[in-house]
Motif scaffolding. Structure first.
Motif: not given
Lengths: 320, 959
Positions: B5-18, B39-45, B48-51, B89-93
């Protein structure tokens, strides 16, 4: 033996973009990014600066000598969107005419065969080609072909004054029925042939082969044979030789001369139309000759074996 | 997986996502990253949580993924994979693929959900079809647009529900989906492939295209011929999209040469420089999307996915947004970092080139030239400086800690090692310089430390006095100091090549040569060769000392706009050792130079200064003052040996029709002297063929003329063909002349012809324009092209023709005129007995004219006249004043010396009473006259007319 007969130090302050000798080969005109045009007397191996023509406000791309029938006349075109026609009168060079009808850099100029009078074609990055014809008394008639090449026109070259289908008889006592024609090349990757009909310029042919901007076109001089020949070169590194044996001038066939590794900027025909000089971004000059069998072969690398005067190619450092 | 985390931006690394594609949903909750296996669904809120993963079985990468933009359907997204589109379709996680759209036969290049109908989806493919799908009926597309060419992008218009745009290589087509057969409009937008297409969010007609041709262009498709605006870049542009807030545009470049991954924010109102650069990604930015604004938040968020396998979220605060909206950018500059700063500061610390130019001077120049003066009180945060600083310097490592306002600079140069702590006071950079302190393991001597300390303090003070950042210039000063020290201190001005050239986040062109950006102007020639005169080749090349700044493997750019890249330093040479004077000139609007225009084509090339080689030999010489030539020499080469024509032969060849045998022999001898043995044989053949005993009989019945013999016309034609192929116009013209002379009855020459080759028979119907040889008072009609001045040469000489020859059409059409078969036979015989085929006369004339032109260039005017005598073609009709003559025999009006009616000569000389054929002079008053030579002689002593008519010709005719 091919021999260097003169090495002219132009003292231009910036890079040279064109150098051309006059009809008799006694004077040399050069132009440069330093916005000047210089004329040298190169008779008998000399190099006397005759004139330093200032008037352009940008790099000068090309110069062209008019046929001496009309006096000592030189045209120059520049990035500043202008074409200036210079004339020597009583030993001093002066502006004869300034043409400002283009909206972008004027990249190429070419005087028509003297049979047509003083006539100059100009190709510009605004996509248009202008044809300036001297009508006497300091007046120039201007015809403009707008949108001749989408994006821009890079080169123009006149066809020699030959009667179309020379073998067809002309009525006696009449002026030979010359048709004014020229070829142009542009950023639309096309080579276009233009023809004057009833005082109007019309697109006659469209030659497609290049895959990138056409940088130069050269209509080969005629020695009286019925074949018309055009050379074109392009950013894609290819040089094509276009020939047309058909008296109506409609069927052109392309032959690939060579594919160079870098852009080819310029093609120039020898007076007999059988040798082509090719130069481009690789800083080399090669000469190509058509053999009796119709095949083109590189006959010389002008730069070879002349350490002191020739340029070197990139990458190989000359430790002289 | 780690989040920083920094004041500027959020950086999240997904090393294996390719992941190859990314999309943000319309509610701003999720981003989907499409990898090959999941397919990784990232919660933007909580990024850093596991997608959450949705597994997919496909050997194909996902081409495009996109959430449905309608809130009602926000849980649906589409992903293309080879020829198929899968709807998830993406529903309820958890999510699943519920259906597939299959129809394309080749790989799908793009897909886009309609902005108006939540069920509509458009797909484009290289199979040349664009399909419109209705997700309620997935069996087949509801519409197909036939584009003929494969499409790379397809996008629905954001304002018009029927309109969509597709890109095909460099073209854009605008479609109305109700008219699927043809596009509504074609826009020839770019010269190279279009990578990105985006409709204006508010204007139905405007779209932006980004292309391989290094530009972004803005179009109103109602005016497809001319773009509204252009953003020229120095590298291909991957994507350019409008921002959700007004007038902004975000671009991503295709990285070239170096890792140039900048994500730039522009204001479409001012395309000269970007408003902001989002710096952080280490590799290509694959996708960027705007996260919808949250209620109550004024910030916009940009979500980016890069090949460096990080997802970043960038905050774009209202201030930044305003920068895009306003066209008075300057006023709102406060508080903003300009990326130009890094370029500027870098420039200003270049070591002085000559003792007279101190870095202070230079800096003044840079600032004067930069045009965009920093407004007083411009505040820059340390974070901004740190994020924008460009410190890609070999052997240097900088650790920045914005929170503690410190940074550690480690550098090693040779055996020396330096570690420096830089502390930034709170007011920095407002007239508060940072402190510099050497810490272990620094190995340099204490005197060196003092020296460096002083240099750094000076540099930093100079900058902060102007409220400018100083970290980068200080680090570069440090490096150059160390390196000059390592080089034994003999030459403190040598700028070591270890300092990498400036890498500004974007290239900048100052306004003075803004038009250099014009991408339509071809890149200038710096070498060229031209055949001139007859046997010369004039050529010039780039001087040897000029080297291309790009490796030789790279082709020379095609347009002049590429220049801006070179002078902006984006692609500065890797091995550039020092700034040459002229490159420097590009950066500085040096007041000492009067040139307004500083950029030059020469900036594409850099000048080798040979410092390495010279250093040993010429210690202490100020070689930096040596002016380097930008213009090479122009070389003129004699290449006449390569041509089939010979000037020596032009001089030596003769054409004496009274003695053809002698002519041929002499010409054969001449050919031998220039080494043309083939021509010697040809002349020997010519001699034999023109021999008098082969001369055709005038009676058609006696025997077949020699011309019909295989050694006659056939042989000659073979010869001509051979020399045509060799382009030997000299031989062609000479042979045609000799055989034309031969074909004409012998008495023609003995009667009217030249008595010697030196004398040419002439007649002219036209008064000369240059009556230099004429006595005053009489109007001359000289046509002696041999002695006449040559300023009208081309015209005159062609008038000088032998007359009395039958022209080809006389020969041809005459047949129809004769009714007597014997006449016809005679005519036929007349043609048959000629060695040169009369049908080709015009071509033979062309050989002669062309050779005449070459002789003219050689300055052999008399030879030219001799050759042109054999041209059959009539001259151009004379357009000037002409003198009408009444034939003295039949009184009919005649032009010229021969009467068309009675075929006799029209007039006689007043002195010798012999018919006049050659040049003549007449008195305009009494009409008497005669041979020019006789008239000249007469009027030398007399004033009145020789006929005794009493006319004072000299006085009367004076005008």
């Amino acid at each position: 033996m091919v021999s260097v007969i003169n090495t002219v130090d132009t003292s231009h302050e910036d890079m040279i973009h064109d150098a051309q000798m006059d009809y008799y080969g006694t004077r040399l005109a050069t132009c440069s990014s330093d916005r000047s045009v210089k004329i040298f007397d190169v008779k008998n191996g000399g190099q006397i600066l005759v004139a330093d023509l200032r008037g352009h406000e940008g790099p000068v791309w090309q110069v062209a000598w008019a046929h001496p029938t009309y006096g000592n006349i030189l045209a120059s075109c520049s990035y500043d969107r202008k074409v200036i026609i210079w004339k020597e009168e009583n030993g001093t060079w002066d502006k004869m005419y300034k043409y400002t009808g283009h909206n972008s850099s004027v990249n190429s100029i070419c005087w028509g065969p003297y049979d047509f009078g003083l006539i100059l074609a100009c190709g510009s990055s605004d996509g248009a080609i202008s044809i300036l014809t001297y009508t006497g008394d300091g007046q120039w008639d201007i015809k403009k072909i707008n949108n001749a090449h989408t994006i821009g026109c890079n080169a123009v070259s006149w066809a020699p004054a030959v009667v179309p289908g020379s073998l067809i008889d002309q009525p006696t006592g009449q002026k030979p029925n010359y048709v004014k024609r020229f070829v142009s090349g542009g950023c639309d990757n096309l080579v276009k042939l233009w023809k004057e009909e009833d005082g109007q310029w019309k697109e006659d042919q469209k030659l497609e082969a290049h895959s990138d901007w056409v940088r130069d076109v050269g209509w080969a001089p005629s020695i009286g044979l019925p074949t018309s020949t055009i050379a074109s070169c392009s950013q894609d590194g290819r040089v094509f030789i276009w020939t047309c044996d058909d008296p109506s001038g409609n069927t052109w066939t392309a032959k690939l001369l060579h594919k160079f590794n870098d852009v080819v900027w310029h093609v120039s025909w020898s007076i007999t139309g059988n040798i082509l000089a090719v130069s481009g971004g690789d800083n080399k000059v090669t000469l190509w000759k058509e053999s009796v069998g119709g095949q083109w072969a590189c006959i010389s690398d002008v730069n070879k074996g002349q350490g002191a005067v020739s340029s070197i190619t990139d990458g190989q450092q000359n430790e002289q | 997986m780690a989040a920083r985390w920094s004041s500027e931006n959020v950086v999240v690394e997904f090393r294996d996502a390719q992941a190859t594609a990314m999309s943000v949903d319309c509610l701003g909750h999720y981003a989907v990253l499409s990898g090959r296996r999941f397919l990784y669904v990232v919660n933007l809120e909580a990024p850093s949580e596991a997608p959450r993963k949705i597994s997919r079985q496909s050997k194909w990468d996902v081409g495009t993924v996109q959430w449905n933009p309608h809130k009602s359907e926000a849980h649906i997204f589409a992903a293309s994979s080879n020829q198929r589109v899968d709807l998830y379709v993406w529903r309820d996680g958890c999510g699943e693929s519920h259906t597939s759209l299959q129809g394309h036969t080749r790989v799908i290049s793009d897909l886009d959900w309609s902005w108006f109908e939540p069920e509509l989806l458009v797909t484009s493919s290289v199979d040349t079809y664009i399909y419109i799908w209705d997700t309620r009926d997935t069996r087949k597309p509801t519409g197909a647009l036939s584009a003929v060419a494969g499409a790379s992008q397809v996008k629905w218009n954001k304002k018009n529900q029927h309109c969509l745009a597709s890109s095909h290589d460099g073209d854009v087509r605008i479609w109305d989906r109700r008219k699927p057969n043809t596009a509504v409009e074609y826009v020839a937008a770019h010269l190279s492939k279009i990578h990105g297409l985006d409709w204006h969010p508010d204007n139905e007609y405007i779209l932006a295209t980004s292309s391989q041709d290094n530009s972004v262009r803005f179009w109103d498709y109602r005016q497809p011929r001319k773009y509204l605006n252009i953003l020229s870049c120095q590298v291909p542009v991957w994507k350019a999209r409008y921002t959700p807030f007004s007038n902004g545009l975000v671009t991503v470049m295709v990285p070239q040469l170096r890792r140039e991954n900048s994500l730039l924010l522009w204001s479409t109102l001012d395309l000269n420089s970007p408003v902001h650069a989002f710096v952080g990604h280490d590799d290509v930015v694959l996708e960027f999307q705007w996260r919808p604004q949250k209620e109550g938040s004024k910030d916009c968020q940009l979500v980016t996915w890069s090949r460096d396998q990080t997802l970043r979220i960038w905050r774009v605060d209202p201030q930044l947004q305003k920068l895009c909206a306003s066209d008075i950018v300057e006023e709102l500059m406060e508080g903003m970092t300009l990326t130009t700063e890094s370029e500027k500061t870098l420039r200003s610390q270049e070591p002085p080139l000559s003792p007279s130019l101190t870095s202070d001077d230079l800096q003044g120049q840079f600032e004067a030239s930069s045009g965009r003066q920093d407004p007083a009180g411009l505040v820059q945060t340390l974070q901004q400086e740190f994020s924008l600083v460009n410190l890609q310097i070999r052997n240097v490592n900088v650790e920045m800690d914005a929170v503690n306002r410190t940074c550690f600079v480690s550098a090693h140069c040779g055996a020396n090692q330096v570690r420096l702590v830089v502390k930034f006071p709170a007011q920095y950079p407002n007239n508060a310089a940072p402190s510099f302190q050497f810490v272990p393991p620094t190995t340099i001597s204490s005197s060196m430390k003092t020296k460096i300390q002083k240099i750094l303090t000076d540099t930093s003070l100079q900058k902060v006095k102007r409220n400018q950042n100083c970290l980068e210039p200080c680090v570069r000063q440090l490096v150059s100091c160390l390196e000059s020290d390592a080089e034994d201190g003999t030459n403190p001005h040598v700028f070591s090549n270890s300092v990498s050239p400036a890498l500004p986040a974007f290239p900048r062109v100052t306004n003075t040569y803004g038009s250099y950006q014009d991408a339509n102007i071809p890149f200038p020639r710096t070498s060229g060769a031209r055949f001139c005169g007859t046997g010369s080749l004039v050529y010039f090349t780039r001087p040897m000392s000029m080297h291309r700044t790009v490796p030789p493997t790279e082709p020379t750019p095609r347009s002049l706009s590429a220049l801006s890249a070179y002078h902006s330093g984006l692609m500065t040479p890797m091995k550039m050792r020092s700034e040459s004077q002229s490159t420097l000139r590009l950066y500085s609007g040096s007041p000492t130079r009067t040139d307004k225009e500083q950029v030059s084509i020469s900036s594409f090339y850099y000048k080798e200064r040979k410092s390495r080689r010279w250093k040993g030999k010429r210690e202490g010489t100020d070689y930096s003052n040596k002016t380097l030539k930008l213009a090479g020499k122009v070389i003129i080469q004699d290449i006449s040996c390569l041509l089939p024509i010979h000037k020596a032969l032009g001089e030596a060849y003769i054409l004496n029709m009274n003695d053809i045998r002698d002519t041929c022999q002499k010409n054969a001898a001449a050919a031998l002297t220039v080494g043309r043995r083939d021509l010697a044989k040809v002349w020997a053949l010519a001699s034999a063929a023109t021999s008098l005993d082969l001369y055709p009989d005038s009676d058609p019945d006696t025997d077949t003329p020699w011309a019909r013999h295989p050694f006659g016309r056939q042989l000659l034609e073979t010869l001509l063909e051979h020399y045509s192929q060799m382009s030997d116009v000299q031989t062609l013209a000479m042979l045609c002349s000799v055989f034309r002379g031969q074909g004409i009855p012998q008495d023609y020459f003995t009667l009217y012809g030249p008595r010697s080759s030196g004398f040419t028979l002439h007649h002219s119907r036209y008064p000369s324009f240059t009556s230099s040889s004429v006595t005053s008072g009489s109007c001359s009609s000289t046509s002696d092209s041999i002695s006449a001045p040559w300023n009208m040469a081309g015209r005159d000489a062609e008038q000088a023709l032998p007359w009395g020859e039958s022209s080809p059409d006389e020969v041809r059409y005459a047949n129809q005129a004769y009714t007597d078969p014997r006449e016809r036979e005679k005519e036929q015989h007349d043609m048959n007995k000629r060695l040169l085929d009369p049908a080709n006369t015009l071509q033979y004339d062309d050989f002669k004219k062309c050779y005449g032109e070459i002789l003219h260039r050689w300055g052999l005017k008399e030879k030219r006249a001799e050759v042109l005598k054999f041209v059959s073609c009539p001259p151009e009709p004379h357009k000037g004043i002409e003198f009408g003559v009444y034939c003295c025999h039949c009184r009919s009006q005649a032009r010229g010396t021969q009467c068309a009616v009675c075929k006799r000569f029209t007039f006689q000389c007043a002195i010798c009473h012999v018919a006049v054929r050659g040049s003549s002079n007449f008195c305009l008053s009494c009409g008497h006259g005669g041979h020019t030579s006789h008239m000249m002689e007469w009027f030398r002593s007399q004033e009145v007319c020789p006929t005794g008519c009493g006319c004072h010709c000299l006085l009367q005719s004076t005008f």
